[in-house]
Design a protein around this motif. Structure first.
Motif, PDB file in Angstrom:
ATOM      1  N   ASP A  73       4.082   6.319  -2.603  1.00 50.39           N
ATOM      2  CA  ASP A  73       2.713   6.005  -3.027  1.00 50.39           C
ATOM      3  C   ASP A  73       1.997   5.249  -1.905  1.00 50.39           C
ATOM      4  O   ASP A  73       2.156   4.037  -1.766  1.00 50.39           O
ATOM      5  CB  ASP A  73       2.753   5.168  -4.322  1.00 50.39           C
ATOM      6  N   GLU A  74       1.220   5.962  -1.131  1.00 48.81           N
ATOM      7  CA  GLU A  74       0.462   5.427   0.009  1.00 48.81           C
ATOM      8  C   GLU A  74       1.359   4.681   0.991  1.00 48.81           C
ATOM      9  O   GLU A  74       1.132   3.500   1.270  1.00 48.81           O
ATOM     10  CB  GLU A  74      -0.694   4.562  -0.485  1.00 48.81           C
ATOM     11  N   SER A 124      -1.186   7.254  -8.967  1.00 49.76           N
ATOM     12  CA  SER A 124       0.014   6.416  -9.136  1.00 49.76           C
ATOM     13  C   SER A 124       0.625   6.622 -10.518  1.00 49.76           C
ATOM     14  O   SER A 124       1.846   6.618 -10.682  1.00 49.76           O
ATOM     15  CB  SER A 124      -0.322   4.935  -8.940  1.00 49.76           C
ATOM     16  N   GLY A 171      -4.314   0.387  -7.581  1.00 41.57           N
ATOM     17  CA  GLY A 171      -4.289  -0.414  -6.357  1.00 41.57           C
ATOM     18  C   GLY A 171      -5.678  -0.619  -5.767  1.00 41.57           C
ATOM     19  O   GLY A 171      -6.076  -1.737  -5.408  1.00 41.57           O
ATOM     20  N   GLN A 206       3.206   1.524  -4.366  1.00 50.46           N
ATOM     21  CA  GLN A 206       1.939   1.200  -3.693  1.00 50.46           C
ATOM     22  C   GLN A 206       1.869  -0.293  -3.351  1.00 50.46           C
ATOM     23  O   GLN A 206       1.325  -0.674  -2.324  1.00 50.46           O
ATOM     24  CB  GLN A 206       0.763   1.601  -4.588  1.00 50.46           C
TER      25      GLN A 206
HETATM   26 MG   LIG Z   1      -2.587   4.175  -6.784  1.00 49.11          MG
END
Ligand SMILES: [Mg+2]
Ligand SMILES: Nc1ncnc2c1ncn2[C@@H]1O[C@H](COP(=O)(O)OP(=O)(O)OP(=O)(O)O)[C@@H](O)[C@H]1O
Ligand SMILES: Nc1ncnc2c1ncn2[C@@H]1O[C@H](COP(=O)(O)OP(=O)(O)OP(=O)(O)O)[C@@H](O)[C@H]1O
Ligand SMILES: [Mg+2]
Lengths: 227, 227
Positions: free
Chosen positions: A166-167, A45, B144, A90
């Motif tokens: 991000d994800e 990230s 995260g 995220q």
């Molecule tokens: Mg991350």
């Protein structure tokens, strides 16, 4: 053309120096679909925030189309961020007091898009991610996966040339995740540059290249087999 | 023994009635490991909030060990929540101004645990989820997946008999997710009741039962094969 040269990033926590990115060399060509994988805490990230012009490296350089972005004036950085780069966070970062549709419109507000055009495009994007029937819900009136889909729609608001996600399927069930992956593939097929951080092997395999990060470095590059 | 009888839940958005849970009948026996799966928006988190005494049904009943919880005084509900139920939230809900270790200590503060005992147990729990070296970071200084692991540690602070986890591996890479799954299995082997919402088939298969939700109802129950 996205290029990172010797990029490092460190933070200070109390009196401790926390090195997070330890010398990143990276090239992403226009129209490429690149996946980034790696353990929790490895710096993915942080890397994406630098690429998205949301953060600056501690050292090293970031070139966009041959010119260093680190010396650009802040209004030019803001324009690049707003119109050329779509960012899916995220943890979504939706504005709590705005409905889903108004969240999706926000980047268009900054770009000066007229009201009726914004609303039409926002509803179209929400439709695409299956969220049109929740357009007027606030973020706290949405499920985790619904917030994620609104965040994806918002990232696409100004039709950016580069999408950083991000994800983007982290909070989604297999079926909805597959629908989002297809959207990413369509965006890529239309010529956009797509970079995705993911823990999902199915999303990673959709990439033309997979960058594996460990402990702040890119340790390996993988080319998935043709599907 | 956890028992839901005819539980419904509806919300009002503007002048619209949004039915979310449409008649849930559910029994979870002490020491059971139950997984819940279903599409984004199908009502899983809403169900878990009711089970965790964080929300009340619109209609129907919730019995805990034979007695309806809906008529308990609020201090008794608070005690049950604090000492008997550990809850891992889908979006973590860490206190932004508190470090990781202080976030994990917080349920113990409410339970009146002495300071030194709290710190020792919190560090032990952070160690278990691989977060001891980030104990003094604030949530916004964590990745995260690191926040997710702190949220898991916090849920275990008062050694609850029941653990409710809303997508506890959603933000984690395969390896770290596997470590968390092993922790859940160990907690279960020690006699705790574990209920997990998950999109990850590997986590779901660890359950003794998988409840499949669609559109506010439990449509199917699955018993995974012995691993
Ligand atoms: Mg991350
Ligand atoms: N503001 C900050 N201050 C201090 N340390 C930070 C800060 N932000 C991130 N870190 C640290 O940097 C490291 C990398 O964080 P990052 O969010 O990039 O990881 P990640 O690879 O995205 O992990 P995940 O898969 O869990 O999301 C982590 O160890 C984290 O604790
Ligand atoms: N406070 C609220 N007001 C109105 N509607 C709500 C509220 N909270 C949740 N909803 C709606 O209830 C439905 C179920 O939400 P819930 O969070 O339980 O879904 P979920 O199954 O956990 O989804 P996900 O897998 O995406 O996390 C969603 O359609 C959501 O829009
Ligand atoms: Mg949910």
């Amino acid at each position: 053309m996205i290029r990172l040269v010797g990029v490092t990033k460190s933070y200070t926590v109390g009196d401790q120096l926390v090195p997070v990115l330890k010398g990143i060399h990276l090239e992403v060509h226009p129209g490429e679909f690149v996946a980034v994988m790696g353990p929790s805490g490895s710096g993915k990230s942080t890397l994406m925030h630098i690429l998205g012009l949301l953060d600056r490296p501690t050292s090293g350089d970031y070139e966009l189309n041959g010119a260093s972005v680190l010396h650009l004036p802040s209004n030019e950085l803001a324009r690049l961020r707003n119109q050329h780069i779509g960012f899916v966070f995220q943890n979504f970062h939706l504005i709590p007091r705005m409905s889903a549709v108004r969240n999706v419109e926000l980047p268009m507000v900054y770009a000066g898009v007229p009201r009726s055009k914004r609303r039409a495009r926002a509803m179209e994007l929400l439709e695409m991610v299956g969220m049109a029937n929740r357009a007027h819900h606030l973020p706290n009136e949405l499920s985790g996966g619904q917030r994620q889909r609104v965040a994806i729609a918002r990232a696409l608001a100004n039709d950016p040339a580069v999408l950083l996600a991000d994800e983007p399927t982290g909070a989604l069930d297999q079926q909805t995740g597959g629908e989002i992956l297809r959207i990413l593939q369509d965006l890529h097929a239309d010529g956009r540059t797509v970079m995705v951080i993911t823990h999902d092997p199915r999303v990673a395999r959709a990439g033309q290249r997979i960058l594996h990060m460990v402990d702040g470095e890119i340790v390996r590059e993988e080319v998935p087999d043709e599907p």
